[in-house]
Scaffold this motif. Structure first.
Motif, PDB file in Angstrom:
ATOM      1  N   GLY A  28     122.668 -38.178  85.006  1.00  0.00           N
ATOM      2  CA  GLY A  28     122.587 -37.179  83.988  1.00  0.00           C
ATOM      3  C   GLY A  28     121.689 -36.166  84.674  1.00  0.00           C
ATOM      4  N   SER A  29     120.937 -35.287  83.916  1.00  0.00           N
ATOM      5  CA  SER A  29     120.359 -34.088  84.345  1.00  0.00           C
ATOM      6  C   SER A  29     119.262 -33.776  83.313  1.00  0.00           C
ATOM      7  CB  SER A  29     121.331 -33.045  84.788  1.00  0.00           C
ATOM      8  OG  SER A  29     121.907 -32.526  83.500  1.00  0.00           O
ATOM      9  N   VAL A  30     118.106 -33.217  83.768  1.00  0.00           N
ATOM     10  CA  VAL A  30     117.136 -32.251  83.013  1.00  0.00           C
ATOM     11  C   VAL A  30     117.796 -31.114  82.531  1.00  0.00           C
ATOM     12  CG1 VAL A  30     114.863 -31.368  83.028  1.00  0.00           C
ATOM     13  CG2 VAL A  30     115.402 -33.501  84.521  1.00  0.00           C
ATOM     14  N   THR A  31     117.953 -30.902  81.161  1.00  0.00           N
ATOM     15  CA  THR A  31     118.384 -29.757  80.602  1.00  0.00           C
ATOM     16  C   THR A  31     117.454 -28.755  80.112  1.00  0.00           C
ATOM     17  OG1 THR A  31     118.707 -30.828  78.501  1.00  0.00           O
ATOM     18  CG2 THR A  31     120.707 -30.974  79.948  1.00  0.00           C
ATOM     19  N   GLY A  32     116.118 -29.318  79.827  1.00  0.00           N
ATOM     20  CA  GLY A  32     115.062 -28.334  79.417  1.00  0.00           C
ATOM     21  C   GLY A  32     113.666 -28.977  79.413  1.00  0.00           C
ATOM     22  N   GLN A  33     112.862 -27.781  79.609  1.00  0.00           N
ATOM     23  CA  GLN A  33     111.297 -28.195  79.572  1.00  0.00           C
ATOM     24  C   GLN A  33     110.577 -27.302  78.643  1.00  0.00           C
ATOM     25  OE1 GLN A  33     110.877 -28.339  83.827  1.00  0.00           O
ATOM     26  NE2 GLN A  33     109.995 -26.221  84.001  1.00  0.00           N
TER      27      GLN A  33
END
Length: 165
Positions: A65-70
């Motif tokens: 997966g991936s980091v989509t927000g912070q």
């Protein structure tokens, strides 16, 4: 200006068609999933130094997966990451997340360590066990400080030595 021949127009159309096919292939096989697909999880960290949206989420070194927000939580001042994980995976609810580095100068990613619980996280779930990024600069600073403190104590703890003349 002379009119274009049918061959030139056909060649231009083939080139454009190949470019469109290449673009579609590149977008669908880039390894980035759309924000709507997958299992959406959150995790809270003290610090996320060097991690940005789009960074990998990995289990056992494999991208899942991936980091989509912070964002920052205004009450706790913790960094809250939104992770998009492959929906075919069943992530146990006692899993942990840690921010780690690919190497000394490599990029950062989120490593998920699956737990042993029978219950799994659903979309919107939160990973409760987290380990924040380790700052290399901070570690080096502490090491250098401890070395200079050790040298100062060793020099001041002994008897004064007179310099040779």
């Amino acid at each position: 200006m002379k009119g274009r021949s049918l061959g030139e127009v056909a060649a231009g159309a083939v080139v454009l068609l190949v470019a469109v096919v290449f673009l579609v292939y590149a977008v669908t096989n880039s390894g980035r999933s759309s924000a709507g697909s997958g299992l959406v999880l959150t995790a809270r960290f003290d610090r996320i130094d060097g991690l940005s949206p789009g960074a990998d989420v990995r289990i056992a070194g494999v991208k899942v997966g991936s980091v989509t927000g912070q964002r920052i939580d205004p009450q706790t001042f913790l960094a809250v990451l939104t992770l998009n994980v492959d929906s075919s995976l069943k992530v146990p609810d006692d899993s942990s997340a840690e921010i780690t580095s690919e190497g000394l100068l490599g990029g950062k990613y989120v490593a998920l360590v699956p737990g042993g619980s029978e219950r799994n996280l659903a979309t919107g779930g939160e990973i409760k066990i987290t380990q924040s990024a380790v700052s290399l600069e901070s570690l080096l600073g502490k090491f250098i400080f401890s070395m200079t403190q050790g040298n100062n104590q060793a020099n001041s703890g002994g008897q004064a030595v007179e310099a040779p003349r």
